[in-house]
Design a protein around this motif. Structure first.
Motif, PDB file in Angstrom:
ATOM      1  N   SER A  21       0.847  -1.188   0.000  1.00  0.00           N
ATOM      2  CA  SER A  21       0.000   0.000   0.000  1.00  0.00           C
ATOM      3  C   SER A  21       0.885   1.242   0.000  1.00  0.00           C
ATOM      4  N   PRO A  22       0.500   2.228  -0.802  1.00  0.00           N
ATOM      5  CA  PRO A  22       1.356   3.406  -0.944  1.00  0.00           C
ATOM      6  C   PRO A  22       1.504   4.158   0.368  1.00  0.00           C
ATOM      7  N   ALA A  23       2.688   4.659   0.609  1.00  0.00           N
ATOM      8  CA  ALA A  23       2.932   5.456   1.809  1.00  0.00           C
ATOM      9  C   ALA A  23       2.186   6.776   1.697  1.00  0.00           C
ATOM     10  N   ALA A  24       1.887   7.358   2.840  1.00  0.00           N
ATOM     11  CA  ALA A  24       1.197   8.646   2.849  1.00  0.00           C
ATOM     12  C   ALA A  24       2.160   9.758   2.448  1.00  0.00           C
ATOM     13  N   THR A  25       1.646  10.734   1.730  1.00  0.00           N
ATOM     14  CA  THR A  25       2.399  11.938   1.393  1.00  0.00           C
ATOM     15  C   THR A  25       1.806  13.084   2.192  1.00  0.00           C
ATOM     16  N   ILE A  26       2.599  13.636   3.095  1.00  0.00           N
ATOM     17  CA  ILE A  26       2.134  14.700   3.976  1.00  0.00           C
ATOM     18  C   ILE A  26       2.784  16.012   3.581  1.00  0.00           C
ATOM     19  N   THR A  27       1.975  17.032   3.388  1.00  0.00           N
ATOM     20  CA  THR A  27       2.485  18.371   3.099  1.00  0.00           C
ATOM     21  C   THR A  27       2.371  19.218   4.361  1.00  0.00           C
ATOM     22  N   ASN A  35      16.072  30.041   7.230  1.00  0.00           N
ATOM     23  CA  ASN A  35      16.554  29.278   8.372  1.00  0.00           C
ATOM     24  C   ASN A  35      15.468  28.347   8.911  1.00  0.00           C
ATOM     25  N   GLU A  36      14.249  28.867   9.013  1.00  0.00           N
ATOM     26  CA  GLU A  36      13.149  28.069   9.524  1.00  0.00           C
ATOM     27  C   GLU A  36      12.831  26.909   8.586  1.00  0.00           C
ATOM     28  N   LEU A  37      12.836  27.172   7.295  1.00  0.00           N
ATOM     29  CA  LEU A  37      12.550  26.131   6.313  1.00  0.00           C
ATOM     30  C   LEU A  37      13.607  25.029   6.363  1.00  0.00           C
ATOM     31  N   GLU A  38      14.852  25.427   6.498  1.00  0.00           N
ATOM     32  CA  GLU A  38      15.953  24.456   6.514  1.00  0.00           C
ATOM     33  C   GLU A  38      15.838  23.510   7.699  1.00  0.00           C
ATOM     34  N   VAL A  39      15.615  24.076   8.894  1.00  0.00           N
ATOM     35  CA  VAL A  39      15.522  23.248  10.094  1.00  0.00           C
ATOM     36  C   VAL A  39      14.270  22.377  10.061  1.00  0.00           C
ATOM     37  N   CYS A  40      13.168  22.942   9.610  1.00  0.00           N
ATOM     38  CA  CYS A  40      11.920  22.199   9.531  1.00  0.00           C
ATOM     39  C   CYS A  40      12.042  21.022   8.569  1.00  0.00           C
ATOM     40  N   LYS A  41      12.597  21.272   7.400  1.00  0.00           N
ATOM     41  CA  LYS A  41      12.731  20.218   6.388  1.00  0.00           C
ATOM     42  C   LYS A  41      13.627  19.090   6.889  1.00  0.00           C
ATOM     43  N   LYS A  42      14.674  19.436   7.616  1.00  0.00           N
ATOM     44  CA  LYS A  42      15.581  18.423   8.132  1.00  0.00           C
ATOM     45  C   LYS A  42      14.845  17.428   9.021  1.00  0.00           C
ATOM     46  N   HIS A  43      14.030  17.944   9.920  1.00  0.00           N
ATOM     47  CA  HIS A  43      13.334  17.066  10.852  1.00  0.00           C
ATOM     48  C   HIS A  43      12.163  16.341  10.185  1.00  0.00           C
ATOM     49  N   ALA A  44      11.485  17.014   9.280  1.00  0.00           N
ATOM     50  CA  ALA A  44      10.393  16.345   8.563  1.00  0.00           C
ATOM     51  C   ALA A  44      10.928  15.182   7.733  1.00  0.00           C
ATOM     52  N   ASP A  45      12.084  15.384   7.113  1.00  0.00           N
ATOM     53  CA  ASP A  45      12.707  14.309   6.326  1.00  0.00           C
ATOM     54  C   ASP A  45      13.132  13.144   7.223  1.00  0.00           C
ATOM     55  N   ALA A  46      13.591  13.463   8.435  1.00  0.00           N
ATOM     56  CA  ALA A  46      13.979  12.401   9.373  1.00  0.00           C
ATOM     57  C   ALA A  46      12.762  11.557   9.753  1.00  0.00           C
ATOM     58  N   TRP A  47      11.635  12.207   9.983  1.00  0.00           N
ATOM     59  CA  TRP A  47      10.395  11.473  10.280  1.00  0.00           C
ATOM     60  C   TRP A  47       9.986  10.603   9.087  1.00  0.00           C
ATOM     61  N   ALA A  48      10.126  11.143   7.877  1.00  0.00           N
ATOM     62  CA  ALA A  48       9.749  10.397   6.678  1.00  0.00           C
ATOM     63  C   ALA A  48      10.598   9.134   6.537  1.00  0.00           C
ATOM     64  N   ARG A  49      11.880   9.247   6.802  1.00  0.00           N
ATOM     65  CA  ARG A  49      12.755   8.074   6.699  1.00  0.00           C
ATOM     66  C   ARG A  49      12.385   7.025   7.749  1.00  0.00           C
ATOM     67  N   ARG A  50      12.021   7.484   8.918  1.00  0.00           N
ATOM     68  CA  ARG A  50      11.685   6.554   9.996  1.00  0.00           C
ATOM     69  C   ARG A  50      10.364   5.841   9.736  1.00  0.00           C
ATOM     70  N   THR A  51       9.402   6.538   9.147  1.00  0.00           N
ATOM     71  CA  THR A  51       8.059   5.971   8.991  1.00  0.00           C
ATOM     72  C   THR A  51       7.793   5.401   7.603  1.00  0.00           C
ATOM     73  N   GLY A  52       8.654   5.709   6.636  1.00  0.00           N
ATOM     74  CA  GLY A  52       8.418   5.236   5.285  1.00  0.00           C
ATOM     75  C   GLY A  52       7.438   6.087   4.499  1.00  0.00           C
ATOM     76  N   ASN A  53       7.048   7.219   5.071  1.00  0.00           N
ATOM     77  CA  ASN A  53       6.146   8.132   4.374  1.00  0.00           C
ATOM     78  C   ASN A  53       6.945   9.180   3.601  1.00  0.00           C
ATOM     79  N   GLU A  54       6.246  10.032   2.912  1.00  0.00           N
ATOM     80  CA  GLU A  54       6.891  11.105   2.153  1.00  0.00           C
ATOM     81  C   GLU A  54       6.408  12.439   2.692  1.00  0.00           C
ATOM     82  N   VAL A  55       7.313  13.417   2.747  1.00  0.00           N
ATOM     83  CA  VAL A  55       6.946  14.746   3.230  1.00  0.00           C
ATOM     84  C   VAL A  55       7.277  15.790   2.178  1.00  0.00           C
ATOM     85  N   LYS A  56       6.335  16.676   1.964  1.00  0.00           N
ATOM     86  CA  LYS A  56       6.564  17.846   1.126  1.00  0.00           C
ATOM     87  C   LYS A  56       6.393  19.078   2.010  1.00  0.00           C
ATOM     88  N   THR A  57       7.178  20.106   1.751  1.00  0.00           N
ATOM     89  CA  THR A  57       7.063  21.330   2.543  1.00  0.00           C
ATOM     90  C   THR A  57       6.370  22.418   1.746  1.00  0.00           C
TER      91      THR A  57
END
Length: 422
Positions: A21-27, A35-57
Motif C-alpha cells: 500500500s502506498p505510503a502517505a504523502t504529507i504536506t 533558516n526556519e525552512l531548513e531546520v523544519c525540512k531536516k526534521h520532517a525528512d527524518a520522520w519520513a525516513r523513519r516511517t516510510g512516508n513522504e513529506v513535502k514542505t
C-alpha cells in the motif's frame, strides 16, 4: 482445508496489495524564512525516513495577514493541498471549524507544554493546535555602539529615543550615511498590531479590548503612546519603516545600519550567523517602558502552532508528524539552530539551549508575562479588530491623524464591529 484456486490467488493478490500500500504523502507548512525552512525540512525528512512516508514542505506568505487569508480560502474550499498548517497564536478561534481535534491522538503530550498555550489552542473543548514555539517582542541593540558612545541599555522609550538620536548623528557624521537609530515593524499588517500593542500597554493604555469585552483603546495612555511612535518616523526611524515587516527590519539591522531593533527571538540566530556583519555585536533586552501611571515594559505574546487540516485524507500520519515536530528533540534543535523559544518548560533548563541563546533564560520573565492580543474575547471578529487597530496606528505614524483622534474614532469602529456582543 482445501481452498479453491481462484480464491487462493485472490487472497494472495489482496495480501500483496496490502503489503505494498502506498505510503502517505504529507504536506507541512514550515514557515517562510530560509533558516526556519531548513531546520523544519531536516526534521520532517527524518520522520519520513523513519516511517516510510513522504513529506513535502509548503512555505506560506511571510505576512501573517496574507497567510491567514490564504488558509481561510483553502480551508473554506475544503482543500487537501496542505495537511499540516502553521497557525498564529491568534488564529485558533478563527480557523477552529476547519481544524482536527487533536485530543484523541495526543496521549497526554499536551501536558508537556505551557498550560497557557494549550488553553489558547483549545476552543470549545477541542484542541486544534499543538505549540511549536512561543514568541514575545524583544529589543535588539548594538552593544558595541552603546559601549563606544558611553550609553547603557534603555529602560524607557524616552531613553531609547535620546540614545538613538545621539548615536545616529554620530555614526552619520563618521560616514555611515544610512544609519538609523531604531527600526521596527510599521507596515499596515498584524505585525504593526503587535508593535503598537506593546507601545500602548507600556503606557498603561490597556489591550485594545479587555478580557471582559470592554473596548478600552480610547484613553490618554494609548493616544500618548501612538503620538510618541509617530515622532520616531523620519527622525530616529526611516520613513521607509512604514513598509517594514520583520525581515525588512532584520535586514537593515543585520547590515549594520541601525542601533536598535524590535523583533522576535528568531532573529538572534540569523544575526549571529558566521557571515553576519553584526555577529558578536548584538545584545537583547526587554522592551522599554512608557510614561505615566501604569507604565511598564510590555511584550506582545506571539508564537506559532501546528494544526492538522480537518479535510486531510491522511489525518493519522499527519498527526504523527505533528507530534514528532512539536516533541522535545525537535524543539531543542530548533532552539539551538534557529533561536525558536520552546513551548516545553523542561527545555529552559537545558545547558545546550542556554549556551546558544543566553537571552532565553535571562528574559524568561518576558515570555511568562507577555501581553496577549484580544483574540480570545473577540473570537471570529478578531481579524477585523486587529485591522482596524493597525489602520488607525498607521494613520498616526503617517502623520495623517493625532493619537487622540485616532483612538476616539477607533473606539467607535470597534463598537460597530462588536454590535452587541463579541
Amino acid at each position: 482445508m482445501n481452498i479453491p484456486l481462484q480464491k487462493f490467488a485472490l487472497a494472495l493478490c489482496l495480501a500483496a496489495g496490502a503489503a505494498a500500500s502506498p505510503a502517505a504523502t504529507i504536506t507541512i507548512a514550515c514557515g517562510s524564512t530560509s533558516n526556519e525552512l531548513e531546520v523544519c525540512k531536516k526534521h520532517a525528512d527524518a520522520w519520513a525516513r523513519r516511517t516510510g512516508n513522504e513529506v513535502k514542505t509548503f512555505s506560506p506568505p511571510a505576512n501573517p495577514t496574507e497567510a491567514l487569508a490564504l488558509y481561510r480560502q483553502l480551508l473554506g474550499a475544503r482543500s487537501t493541498d496542505v495537511d499540516i498548517i502553521l497557525i498564529d497564536a491568534v488564529w485558533p478561534g478563527v480557523l477552529k471549524d476547519h481544524l482536527l481535534d487533536l485530543k484523541a491522538y495526543t496521549k497526554g503530550a499536551e501536558n508537556e507544554h505551557y498550560p497557557a498555550i494549550i488553553q489558547n489552542n483549545t476552543v470549545n473543548g477541542r484542541l486544534v493546535g499543538m505549540p511549536w514555539y512561543v514568541d514575545a517582542g524583544l529589543l535588539y541593540y548594538r552593544k558595541d555602539l552603546l559601549a563606544k558612545h558611553g550609553l547603557s541599555v534603555p529602560l524607557t522609550w524616552a531613553e531609547l529615543g535620546a540614545g538613538a538620536k545621539k548615536i545616529q548623528a554620530a555614526e552619520r557624521a563618521a560616514g555611515v550615511k544610512d544609519f538609523h537609530g531604531f527600526v521596527f515593524q510599521a507596515k499596515a499588517y498584524e505585525g504593526l498590531t503587535c508593535n503598537a500593542l506593546e507601545w500602548v500597554a507600556s503606557w498603561g493604555g490597556g489591550t485594545i479590548v479587555e478580557p471582559d469585552g470592554t473596548i478600552s483603546i480610547n484613553n490618554a495612555g494609548a493616544a500618548g503612546a501612538l503620538n510618541m511612535a509617530a515622532g520616531w518616523i523620519g527622525s530616529i526611524a526611516p520613513i521607509g519603516v512604514l513598509n517594514y515587516g520583520e525581515e525588512d527590519t532584520r535586514g537593515v539591522f543585520q547590515n549594520g545600519q541601525a542601533l536598535y531593533m524590535r523583533n522576535w527571538p528568531y532573529a538572534w540566530a540569523l544575526l549571529n550567523a558566521p557571515d553576519s556583519p553584526v555577529n558578536g555585536k548584538v545584545g537583547v533586552a526587554a522592551l522599554p517602558r512608557g510614561e505615566g501611571a501604569g507604565a511598564k515594559s510590555a511584550a506582545t505574546l506571539g508564537g506559532w502552532q501546528l494544526a492538522v487540516n480537518r479535510y486531510s485524507p491522511n489525518a493519522e500520519a499527519a498527526v504523527d508528524l505533528l507530534l514528532y515536530m512539536t516533541g522535545p528533540v525537535v524543539q531543542k534543535d530548533r532552539a539551538i539552530k534557529g533561536s525558536f523559544n520552546p513551548t516545553r518548560p523542561a527545555l529552559y533548563g537545558d545547558a545546550d539551549i542556554a549556551r546558544a541563546n543566553p537571552f532565553m533564560a535571562n528574559l524568561r520573565e518576558v515570555f511568562a508575562n507577555a501581553v496577549a492580543r484580544p483574540s480570545t474575547v473577540t473570537g471570529l471578529k478578531y481579524p477585523s479588530v486587529s485591522q482596524s487597530f493597525w489602520d488607525a496606528t498607521h494613520d498616526v505614524l503617517s502623520k495623517e491623524a493625532q493619537g487622540e483622534d485616532a483612538t476616539r474614532r477607533l473606539e467607535g469602529k470597534l463598537r460597530l464591529i462588536r454590535r452587541g456582543q463579541w
